[in-house]
Scaffold this active site. Structure first.
Site, PDB file in Angstrom:
ATOM      1  N   GLU A 148       0.821  -1.207   0.000  1.00 47.56           N
ATOM      2  CA  GLU A 148       0.000   0.000   0.000  1.00 47.56           C
ATOM      3  C   GLU A 148       0.860   1.264   0.000  1.00 47.56           C
ATOM      4  OE1 GLU A 148      -3.062  -0.053  -0.550  1.00 47.56           O
ATOM      5  OE2 GLU A 148      -3.557  -2.151  -0.129  1.00 47.56           O
TER       6      GLU A 148
ATOM      7  N   HIS B 145      -1.433  -5.766   1.778  1.00 44.93           N
ATOM      8  CA  HIS B 145      -2.617  -6.606   1.687  1.00 44.93           C
ATOM      9  C   HIS B 145      -2.273  -7.925   1.007  1.00 44.93           C
ATOM     10  CE1 HIS B 145      -5.761  -3.358   2.464  1.00 44.93           C
ATOM     11  NE2 HIS B 145      -6.197  -4.411   3.139  1.00 44.93           N
TER      12      HIS B 145
ATOM     13  N   ARG C  85     -18.133  -0.704   5.027  1.00 51.51           N
ATOM     14  CA  ARG C  85     -19.184  -1.367   4.244  1.00 51.51           C
ATOM     15  C   ARG C  85     -19.898  -2.424   5.065  1.00 51.51           C
ATOM     16  NH1 ARG C  85     -19.488  -6.034   1.566  1.00 51.51           N
ATOM     17  NH2 ARG C  85     -17.276  -6.508   1.939  1.00 51.51           N
TER      18      ARG C  85
ATOM     19  N   CYS D  62      -8.373  -2.197   7.895  1.00 53.36           N
ATOM     20  CA  CYS D  62      -7.004  -2.219   7.375  1.00 53.36           C
ATOM     21  C   CYS D  62      -6.476  -0.801   7.178  1.00 53.36           C
ATOM     22  CB  CYS D  62      -6.951  -2.992   6.057  1.00 53.36           C
ATOM     23  SG  CYS D  62      -7.063  -4.781   6.252  1.00 53.36           S
TER      24      CYS D  62
END
Length: 218
Positions: free
Chosen positions: A84, A171, A94, A147
């Site tokens: 990342e 990830h 979500r 995350c």
């Protein structure tokens, strides 16, 4: 005179969203059990809970005094290790976390910067994983779930309390057992760990990141 091993903290998450395993923790454990030469690696499992995740990371940093921190998380559906580039100051869940919390458009840190870039050489890390035979790429988004929350928290801790630490986030895909009944990409935990070891060595040894294509059009 021998050089002392680099103190490394790796973190992985507990399972979430009904899963029975989390590949980030499975891989983190493997890296700590068989660390790359020249490193002393401690693995800590982090709760998939907003707020608590950063508290646990802070406690682990204070307990271990690492020089390098690599946080790892599951990105189901991605086919490779994704290093990342940036963490953003927003929680927008979500799904609920493991404590039932589901923040919407809330800052990770009140009055914190809009974003932090990783302090790791992300492109060198990608190149190292690929050289080790593990697919990898740069990611431009860590999402807006726990995350990214942890990644931003790590970067904020480095910026405000631990300037001597370098750290970032990777990830990882599902492991095969998670996708046995669905057509979704996966990677064996041992292969994930191999890529992470290569990433740690690159992060430890690279002062200036390499210049090569790693961007995205969307």
């Amino acid at each position: 005179m021998s050089t002392l091993p680099t103190r490394v903290l790796v973190t992985g998450f507990e399972p979430f969203d009904g899963e029975h395993a989390n590949p980030s923790w499975e891989a983190a454990r493997r890296v700590a059990q068989h660390p790359p030469p020249g490193t002393n690696v401690t693995a800590v499992q982090i709760s998939c809970v907003f707020g608590a995740a950063i508290d646990e990371l802070r406690d682990a940093i204070e307990a271990q005094s690492p020089e390098l921190v690599l946080c790892i998380g599951q990105a189901g559906g991605r086919p490779d290790l994704t290093v990342e580039r940036v963490a953003i100051n927003v929680d927008d869940a979500r799904i609920p976390d493991n404590a039932g919390r589901q923040p919407v458009d809330e800052p990770v840190v009140q009055a914190g910067p809009a974003a932090y870039f990783s302090s790791l050489p992300v492109k060198a890390c990608v190149a190292a994983a690929r050289k080790a035979g593990v697919p990898a790429s740069v990611s431009q988004t860590a999402g807006t779930f726990v995350c990214n929350h942890l990644f931003y928290g790590l970067a904020h801790l480095i910026a405000t309390q631990h300037p001597g630490i370098r750290g970032g986030f990777v990830h990882v895909p599902y492991v095969p057992a998670q996708v046995a009944h669905r057509a979704v990409p996966s990677m064996a935990a041992d292969d994930i760990a191999t890529g992470l070891r290569a990433i740690l060595v690159a992060a430890r040894d690279t002062v200036t990141d390499i210049r090569e294509t790693g961007g995205a059009t969307h």
